[in-house]
Design a protein around this motif. Structure first.
Motif, PDB file in Angstrom:
ATOM      1  N   THR A  51       0.814  -1.211   0.000  1.00  0.00           N
ATOM      2  CA  THR A  51       0.000   0.000   0.000  1.00  0.00           C
ATOM      3  C   THR A  51       0.853   1.270   0.000  1.00  0.00           C
ATOM      4  O   THR A  51       0.485   2.261  -0.626  1.00  0.00           O
ATOM      5  CB  THR A  51      -0.951   0.028   1.216  1.00  0.00           C
ATOM      6  N   ALA A  62       1.993   1.795  -3.514  1.00  0.00           N
ATOM      7  CA  ALA A  62       0.838   2.177  -4.333  1.00  0.00           C
ATOM      8  C   ALA A  62       0.496   3.642  -4.097  1.00  0.00           C
ATOM      9  O   ALA A  62       0.202   4.393  -5.041  1.00  0.00           O
ATOM     10  CB  ALA A  62      -0.352   1.288  -4.013  1.00  0.00           C
ATOM     11  N   SER A  63       0.557   4.045  -2.834  1.00  0.00           N
ATOM     12  CA  SER A  63       0.223   5.422  -2.489  1.00  0.00           C
ATOM     13  C   SER A  63       1.268   6.387  -3.058  1.00  0.00           C
ATOM     14  O   SER A  63       0.933   7.462  -3.559  1.00  0.00           O
ATOM     15  CB  SER A  63       0.128   5.509  -0.961  1.00  0.00           C
ATOM     16  N   ALA A  76       0.372   6.683  -6.644  1.00  0.00           N
ATOM     17  CA  ALA A  76      -0.890   7.398  -6.845  1.00  0.00           C
ATOM     18  C   ALA A  76      -0.721   8.894  -6.627  1.00  0.00           C
ATOM     19  O   ALA A  76      -1.349   9.707  -7.291  1.00  0.00           O
ATOM     20  CB  ALA A  76      -1.952   6.840  -5.910  1.00  0.00           C
ATOM     21  N   SER A 129      -1.550  -2.254  -7.618  1.00  0.00           N
ATOM     22  CA  SER A 129      -2.848  -2.203  -6.937  1.00  0.00           C
ATOM     23  C   SER A 129      -3.935  -2.044  -7.982  1.00  0.00           C
ATOM     24  O   SER A 129      -3.655  -1.786  -9.154  1.00  0.00           O
ATOM     25  CB  SER A 129      -2.899  -1.040  -5.945  1.00  0.00           C
ATOM     26  N   ALA A 130      -5.186  -2.170  -7.549  1.00  0.00           N
ATOM     27  CA  ALA A 130      -6.310  -2.089  -8.474  1.00  0.00           C
ATOM     28  C   ALA A 130      -6.444  -0.683  -9.069  1.00  0.00           C
ATOM     29  O   ALA A 130      -7.082  -0.504 -10.106  1.00  0.00           O
ATOM     30  CB  ALA A 130      -7.590  -2.497  -7.756  1.00  0.00           C
ATOM     31  N   ASP A 131      -5.857   0.319  -8.408  1.00  0.00           N
ATOM     32  CA  ASP A 131      -5.999   1.703  -8.866  1.00  0.00           C
ATOM     33  C   ASP A 131      -4.974   2.098  -9.916  1.00  0.00           C
ATOM     34  O   ASP A 131      -5.223   2.965 -10.740  1.00  0.00           O
ATOM     35  CB  ASP A 131      -5.824   2.670  -7.692  1.00  0.00           C
ATOM     36  N   ILE A 132      -3.786   1.513  -9.832  1.00  0.00           N
ATOM     37  CA  ILE A 132      -2.707   1.927 -10.742  1.00  0.00           C
ATOM     38  C   ILE A 132      -2.893   1.160 -12.053  1.00  0.00           C
ATOM     39  O   ILE A 132      -2.821  -0.071 -12.056  1.00  0.00           O
ATOM     40  CB  ILE A 132      -1.315   1.603 -10.144  1.00  0.00           C
ATOM     41  N   ARG A 171      -3.774   9.473 -20.460  1.00  0.00           N
ATOM     42  CA  ARG A 171      -3.929   9.864 -19.052  1.00  0.00           C
ATOM     43  C   ARG A 171      -3.286  11.231 -18.807  1.00  0.00           C
ATOM     44  O   ARG A 171      -3.858  12.088 -18.121  1.00  0.00           O
ATOM     45  CB  ARG A 171      -3.276   8.777 -18.182  1.00  0.00           C
ATOM     46  N   PRO A 193      -8.306   0.744 -15.477  1.00  0.00           N
ATOM     47  CA  PRO A 193      -7.281   0.317 -14.519  1.00  0.00           C
ATOM     48  C   PRO A 193      -6.600  -0.988 -14.948  1.00  0.00           C
ATOM     49  O   PRO A 193      -5.503  -1.285 -14.500  1.00  0.00           O
ATOM     50  CB  PRO A 193      -8.057   0.121 -13.223  1.00  0.00           C
TER      51      PRO A 193
END
Lengths: 328, 328
Positions: free
Chosen positions: B129, B132-133, B136, B150-153, B306, B314
């Motif tokens: 995490t 990932a943060s 992000a 992660s699911a967001d990146i 993007r 994603p």
């Protein structure tokens, strides 16, 4: 807008050293003075970030490397050792690929200089005095490998001419009296920098001059595989196919297998570079080996020494050796 | 010190538009005004060079790519297509190599952000995490391939789990009832991002769950070649060696040749990636093929979309297919 510590110093009526103490939170400064400086800096939007610091310091601790491509394993290997040595010396390396396109190469040189790299290492596609002058006048030092540009621009490589002459003598000593020499880049003479293919070709001529009864055919076709097959059909006796690069030799061995042409039973094959792909191939391929890791390492070392103001040699050769294997 | 056109405008008592007209030599301005502006600009040392313009515009038209290495051909191929697509869209690409070193990866991310790249594409070594943060929150968008963070990146790749499950079923359908699964990165679980090896391992478990009478041994040793030889000796019947990457399969086939273990007579071998080296190897190696050029191209396209403010998915999967060849 970029603001410097000098500007902040003038506005606050203090020395630049005092501003630096405030900005970098160092001792030796009154709290009130520090607060005033930080307030002014904030108001002016002072951001001591990397690009701005680079503009001031004139150094980015960044090197640019321009390679033809990374399809040929030899350049992938070379880049890894370059990058490791540069990193060891505190530099970040950016790699860009010219794809053997002359315009793109110039574009990337300018693009790297725009981004203020401290030095550039390059496998040159362009050639001639104009290009040499462009490199010599660039605001960052340049080191070359793969192809030479001029006697002035530092070049780290091997003695190609000697290496091919030795390869030809080796083939001759193994009993071959006919040779098919494969070097597709030679067809680009006058169009691109083919310094290395030309040196290797001179090595072929040197050795053929010595060895009176060796007959050589030179294949320069872009589509070299069928050209080699035709040359083989027209050759009396068993020839050796000497390739100016392993990547050509691999293609030829594959084609020979498909045509049931035995290597070395019906034709010998020898490459050049000793790329790591060879270890997976049958029959094991004779080649010319040299320490490509050392070329990459040396190029980084020399470029950084040059950036740091030292004089470096215009030409550095790494040793090579003939590797005899079952394909001859 | 960097001076902006706003500053020049204030000093000259004109609008910023007038300064721009003067500086870019556009019409609609009195000669006297233009001369005054140019004089002030020169006195202040106004240099509209690339880095300075980037500071103002906040765009460098530069992408950073961080790869593990370029030893594995799959990443060399992927990079070539990424670079070509980015160039087609007007971006310059810089490649740096993490050498699968977690600290170095963070260092390079910061180094690229310092140099204000507009976006970063990365084969991640770090995970979790916190990482990932970091991605992000980075001031430039990030796209991943090779391993998911992660699911967001955003992640562009293949359905690894499905691909290995299909490979196992394919091997089973060819009559094999024992399998040696080779995936050295699995030993790094909890130490590095091994998202892709883990997905492939799940695919193995899926298929073994379905196929009750298939016995599988998993080799995760760093020194996997002798471990496979030992596993082979301990296996009853003829096993298939399924490798999570072609580079492992090549090493195993080479070792088997040296030990006169016939492929597929005594053991089948299957790889994954269909790297271009396979075309030179005997026996032709069964593998999983996917369009790695399309992964590189898509990653560049999505990253740029993007950067330009569009929403991108994603997760983007490229299709794969089983390639049966003589090694099974």
């Amino acid at each position: 807008m970029k603001v410097t510590s000098k500007q902040i110093a003038e506005i606050c009526g203090v020395t630049r050293g005092t501003v630096d103490r405030a900005l970098h939170n160092r001792p030796g400064i009154h709290a009130a003075t520090r607060d005033k400086i930080l307030k002014v800096a904030a108001e002016l939007g002072y951001r001591p970030h990397f690009l701005a610091q680079s503009l001031v310091k004139g150094r980015t601790k960044t090197l640019g490397v321009i390679l033809f491509d990374i399809h040929n394993r030899i350049f992938a290997q070379l880049y890894h050792s370059f990058e490791a040595e540069a990193r060891r010396r505190g530099y970040v390396v950016y790699l860009v690929l010219s794809n053997k396109d002359k315009e793109l190469e110039i574009q990337y040189i300018n693009s790297l200089l725009d981004r203020q790299v401290d030095g550039i290492a390059i496998t040159p596609v362009n050639f001639g005095t104009e290009f040499a002058s462009l490199l010599a006048k660039a605001q960052a030092p340049v080191v070359t490998f793969g192809n030479r540009v001029s006697a002035d621009i530092p070049f780290v490589w091997i003695d190609d001419r000697q290496a091919i002459a030795e390869s030809v003598r080796h083939i001759y000593a193994k009993g071959y009296r006919s040779l098919i020499y494969v070097s597709p880049p030679l067809r680009l003479k006058g169009k691109q920098n083919i310094g290395t293919p030309e040196q290797r070709h001179l090595g072929l001529l040197d050795a053929c001059g010595e060895l009176g009864d060796l007959r050589a055919t030179v294949v320069t076709d872009r589509d070299f595989v069928p050209a080699v097959v035709r040359a083989l059909e027209e050759t009396e006796g068993k020839p050796a196919v000497l390739c100016s690069s392993d990547v050509y030799a691999l293609e030829i061995v594959r084609e020979f297998k498909q045509r049931n042409i035995r290597v070395p039973g019906q034709a010998g094959v020898m490459g050049f570079d000793n790329i790591d792909t060879l270890q997976y191939v049958d029959p094991p391929l004779a080649t010319v080996d040299y320490n490509v890791d050392e070329i990459g390492r040396l190029a980084a070392e020399l470029l950084i020494r040059r950036i740091e103001g030292q004089v470096i040699p215009p030409r550095t050769n790494v040793p090579h050796r003939i590797v005899d294997r079952e394909s001859l």
